[in-house]
Design a protein around this motif. Sequence first.
Motif, PDB file in Angstrom:
ATOM      1  N   MET A 259       0.839  -1.166   0.000  1.00  0.00           N
ATOM      2  CA  MET A 259       0.000   0.000   0.000  1.00  0.00           C
ATOM      3  C   MET A 259       0.895   1.244   0.000  1.00  0.00           C
ATOM      4  SD  MET A 259      -2.466   1.459   3.017  1.00  0.00           S
ATOM      5  CE  MET A 259      -3.814   0.355   2.792  1.00  0.00           C
ATOM      6  N   TYR A 260       0.523   2.221  -0.810  1.00  0.00           N
ATOM      7  CA  TYR A 260       1.279   3.461  -0.850  1.00  0.00           C
ATOM      8  C   TYR A 260       0.936   4.329   0.349  1.00  0.00           C
ATOM      9  CZ  TYR A 260       3.027   2.550  -5.491  1.00  0.00           C
ATOM     10  OH  TYR A 260       3.694   2.000  -6.550  1.00  0.00           O
ATOM     11  N   VAL A 261       1.970   4.874   0.964  1.00  0.00           N
ATOM     12  CA  VAL A 261       1.802   5.843   2.037  1.00  0.00           C
ATOM     13  C   VAL A 261       1.882   7.238   1.437  1.00  0.00           C
ATOM     14  CG1 VAL A 261       2.860   6.772   4.136  1.00  0.00           C
ATOM     15  CG2 VAL A 261       2.731   4.313   3.802  1.00  0.00           C
ATOM     16  N   CYS A 262       2.845   7.424   0.561  1.00  0.00           N
ATOM     17  CA  CYS A 262       3.066   8.714  -0.090  1.00  0.00           C
ATOM     18  C   CYS A 262       2.911   8.535  -1.596  1.00  0.00           C
ATOM     19  CB  CYS A 262       4.465   9.231   0.245  1.00  0.00           C
ATOM     20  SG  CYS A 262       4.906  10.758  -0.616  1.00  0.00           S
ATOM     21  N   ASN A 263       1.833   9.068  -2.117  1.00  0.00           N
ATOM     22  CA  ASN A 263       1.590   8.972  -3.554  1.00  0.00           C
ATOM     23  C   ASN A 263       2.500   9.902  -4.348  1.00  0.00           C
ATOM     24  OD1 ASN A 263      -0.457   7.005  -3.502  1.00  0.00           O
ATOM     25  ND2 ASN A 263      -1.914   8.563  -2.831  1.00  0.00           N
ATOM     26  N   CYS A 264       2.895  11.010  -3.755  1.00  0.00           N
ATOM     27  CA  CYS A 264       3.734  11.982  -4.462  1.00  0.00           C
ATOM     28  C   CYS A 264       5.074  11.382  -4.875  1.00  0.00           C
ATOM     29  CB  CYS A 264       3.976  13.213  -3.593  1.00  0.00           C
ATOM     30  SG  CYS A 264       2.477  14.121  -3.169  1.00  0.00           S
ATOM     31  N   PHE A 265       5.651  10.544  -4.004  1.00  0.00           N
ATOM     32  CA  PHE A 265       6.961   9.968  -4.276  1.00  0.00           C
ATOM     33  C   PHE A 265       6.935   8.444  -4.334  1.00  0.00           C
ATOM     34  CE2 PHE A 265       7.887  14.155  -2.479  1.00  0.00           C
ATOM     35  CZ  PHE A 265       8.670  14.672  -3.497  1.00  0.00           C
ATOM     36  N   ALA A 266       5.751   7.864  -4.447  1.00  0.00           N
ATOM     37  CA  ALA A 266       5.570   6.411  -4.579  1.00  0.00           C
ATOM     38  C   ALA A 266       6.277   5.638  -3.467  1.00  0.00           C
ATOM     39  CB  ALA A 266       6.032   5.932  -5.951  1.00  0.00           C
ATOM     40  N   VAL A 267       6.094   6.099  -2.238  1.00  0.00           N
ATOM     41  CA  VAL A 267       6.693   5.450  -1.073  1.00  0.00           C
ATOM     42  C   VAL A 267       5.645   4.528  -0.464  1.00  0.00           C
ATOM     43  CG1 VAL A 267       7.741   5.794   1.190  1.00  0.00           C
ATOM     44  CG2 VAL A 267       8.198   7.417  -0.654  1.00  0.00           C
ATOM     45  N   THR A 268       6.008   3.280  -0.306  1.00  0.00           N
ATOM     46  CA  THR A 268       5.074   2.297   0.236  1.00  0.00           C
ATOM     47  C   THR A 268       5.210   2.192   1.753  1.00  0.00           C
ATOM     48  OG1 THR A 268       6.611   0.455   0.043  1.00  0.00           O
ATOM     49  CG2 THR A 268       5.212   0.927  -1.877  1.00  0.00           C
ATOM     50  N   GLU A 269       4.234   1.527   2.349  1.00  0.00           N
ATOM     51  CA  GLU A 269       4.279   1.262   3.787  1.00  0.00           C
ATOM     52  C   GLU A 269       5.517   0.435   4.125  1.00  0.00           C
ATOM     53  OE1 GLU A 269       1.422  -1.146   6.773  1.00  0.00           O
ATOM     54  OE2 GLU A 269       0.453   0.467   5.625  1.00  0.00           O
ATOM     55  N   GLU A 270       5.850  -0.506   3.276  1.00  0.00           N
ATOM     56  CA  GLU A 270       7.044  -1.330   3.493  1.00  0.00           C
ATOM     57  C   GLU A 270       8.312  -0.479   3.458  1.00  0.00           C
ATOM     58  OE1 GLU A 270       9.304  -4.326   4.627  1.00  0.00           O
ATOM     59  OE2 GLU A 270       7.120  -4.385   4.556  1.00  0.00           O
ATOM     60  N   ASP A 271       8.366   0.501   2.554  1.00  0.00           N
ATOM     61  CA  ASP A 271       9.517   1.408   2.507  1.00  0.00           C
ATOM     62  C   ASP A 271       9.653   2.150   3.833  1.00  0.00           C
ATOM     63  OD1 ASP A 271      10.035   0.787  -0.199  1.00  0.00           O
ATOM     64  OD2 ASP A 271       8.749   2.444  -0.906  1.00  0.00           O
ATOM     65  N   VAL A 272       8.543   2.671   4.335  1.00  0.00           N
ATOM     66  CA  VAL A 272       8.569   3.412   5.596  1.00  0.00           C
ATOM     67  C   VAL A 272       8.990   2.507   6.738  1.00  0.00           C
ATOM     68  CG1 VAL A 272       7.183   4.704   7.275  1.00  0.00           C
ATOM     69  CG2 VAL A 272       6.874   5.112   4.829  1.00  0.00           C
ATOM     70  N   ARG A 273       8.456   1.295   6.778  1.00  0.00           N
ATOM     71  CA  ARG A 273       8.848   0.344   7.830  1.00  0.00           C
ATOM     72  C   ARG A 273      10.342   0.019   7.768  1.00  0.00           C
ATOM     73  NH1 ARG A 273       4.302  -1.859  10.260  1.00  0.00           N
ATOM     74  NH2 ARG A 273       2.413  -1.744   9.025  1.00  0.00           N
ATOM     75  N   ARG A 274      10.877  -0.079   6.575  1.00  0.00           N
ATOM     76  CA  ARG A 274      12.305  -0.358   6.420  1.00  0.00           C
ATOM     77  C   ARG A 274      13.137   0.812   6.951  1.00  0.00           C
ATOM     78  NH1 ARG A 274      12.472  -0.837   1.305  1.00  0.00           N
ATOM     79  NH2 ARG A 274      13.502   1.101   0.851  1.00  0.00           N
ATOM     80  N   HIS A 275      12.720   2.034   6.663  1.00  0.00           N
ATOM     81  CA  HIS A 275      13.443   3.204   7.163  1.00  0.00           C
ATOM     82  C   HIS A 275      13.351   3.296   8.687  1.00  0.00           C
ATOM     83  CE1 HIS A 275      14.455   4.565   3.212  1.00  0.00           C
ATOM     84  NE2 HIS A 275      13.183   4.704   2.856  1.00  0.00           N
ATOM     85  N   ILE A 276      12.214   2.924   9.233  1.00  0.00           N
ATOM     86  CA  ILE A 276      12.062   2.894  10.692  1.00  0.00           C
ATOM     87  C   ILE A 276      13.007   1.856  11.283  1.00  0.00           C
ATOM     88  CG2 ILE A 276      10.492   2.336  12.595  1.00  0.00           C
ATOM     89  CD1 ILE A 276       8.219   3.536  10.836  1.00  0.00           C
ATOM     90  N   ALA A 277      13.059   0.692  10.666  1.00  0.00           N
ATOM     91  CA  ALA A 277      13.961  -0.363  11.137  1.00  0.00           C
ATOM     92  C   ALA A 277      15.421   0.073  11.045  1.00  0.00           C
ATOM     93  CB  ALA A 277      13.740  -1.644  10.344  1.00  0.00           C
ATOM     94  N   ASP A 278      15.722   0.930  10.082  1.00  0.00           N
ATOM     95  CA  ASP A 278      17.087   1.434   9.912  1.00  0.00           C
ATOM     96  C   ASP A 278      17.405   2.592  10.854  1.00  0.00           C
ATOM     97  OD1 ASP A 278      17.591  -0.445   7.963  1.00  0.00           O
ATOM     98  OD2 ASP A 278      17.221   0.937   6.286  1.00  0.00           O
ATOM     99  N   GLY A 279      16.418   3.004  11.673  1.00  0.00           N
ATOM    100  CA  GLY A 279      16.696   4.020  12.680  1.00  0.00           C
ATOM    101  C   GLY A 279      15.933   5.321  12.571  1.00  0.00           C
ATOM    102  N   ALA A 280      15.162   5.510  11.509  1.00  0.00           N
ATOM    103  CA  ALA A 280      14.378   6.740  11.400  1.00  0.00           C
ATOM    104  C   ALA A 280      13.270   6.712  12.447  1.00  0.00           C
ATOM    105  CB  ALA A 280      13.785   6.873  10.000  1.00  0.00           C
TER     106      ALA A 280
ATOM    107  N   VAL B  12       1.726  12.552   6.116  1.00  0.00           N
ATOM    108  CA  VAL B  12       2.438  12.720   7.381  1.00  0.00           C
ATOM    109  C   VAL B  12       1.719  12.021   8.534  1.00  0.00           C
ATOM    110  CG1 VAL B  12       3.275  14.403   9.073  1.00  0.00           C
ATOM    111  CG2 VAL B  12       3.592  14.830   6.631  1.00  0.00           C
ATOM    112  N   ARG B  13       0.415  12.104   8.578  1.00  0.00           N
ATOM    113  CA  ARG B  13      -0.321  11.426   9.666  1.00  0.00           C
ATOM    114  C   ARG B  13      -0.164   9.914   9.592  1.00  0.00           C
ATOM    115  NH1 ARG B  13      -5.421  14.514  11.951  1.00  0.00           N
ATOM    116  NH2 ARG B  13      -4.604  16.617  11.751  1.00  0.00           N
ATOM    117  N   ARG B  14      -0.148   9.377   8.403  1.00  0.00           N
ATOM    118  CA  ARG B  14       0.042   7.929   8.245  1.00  0.00           C
ATOM    119  C   ARG B  14       1.452   7.533   8.689  1.00  0.00           C
ATOM    120  NH1 ARG B  14      -1.585   3.138   8.816  1.00  0.00           N
ATOM    121  NH2 ARG B  14      -0.860   1.660   7.280  1.00  0.00           N
ATOM    122  N   ILE B  15       2.431   8.342   8.350  1.00  0.00           N
ATOM    123  CA  ILE B  15       3.806   8.094   8.781  1.00  0.00           C
ATOM    124  C   ILE B  15       3.883   8.157  10.310  1.00  0.00           C
ATOM    125  CG2 ILE B  15       6.161   9.028   8.769  1.00  0.00           C
ATOM    126  CD1 ILE B  15       5.546   9.904   5.823  1.00  0.00           C
TER     127      ILE B  15
END
Length: 69
Positions: A1-22, A42-45
């Motif tokens: 599922m896309y979290v950010c449509n503007c930059f085609a960032v998926t929920e999995e992408d965000v979870r990976r960045h969180i796992a990497d320390g964000a 931003v609210r979804r993030i």
Amino acid sequence: MYVCNCFAVTEEDVRRHIADGACTPRRIASACKAGTDCGSCVRRIQALLARTALHREYESGTENLDEVA
């Protein structure tokens, strides 16, 4: 599922960045630009960050169940 449509960032992408320390929306934005254009994601993030933090507390056993009740 896309979290950010503007930059085609998926929920999995965000979870990976969180796992990497964000740990803030700003750090997620620095990693993948999510939240830097229209801002509608931003609210979804924030929700993904909060859910991850709660999950980590639960996994580590630091959650005080008396405070939740």
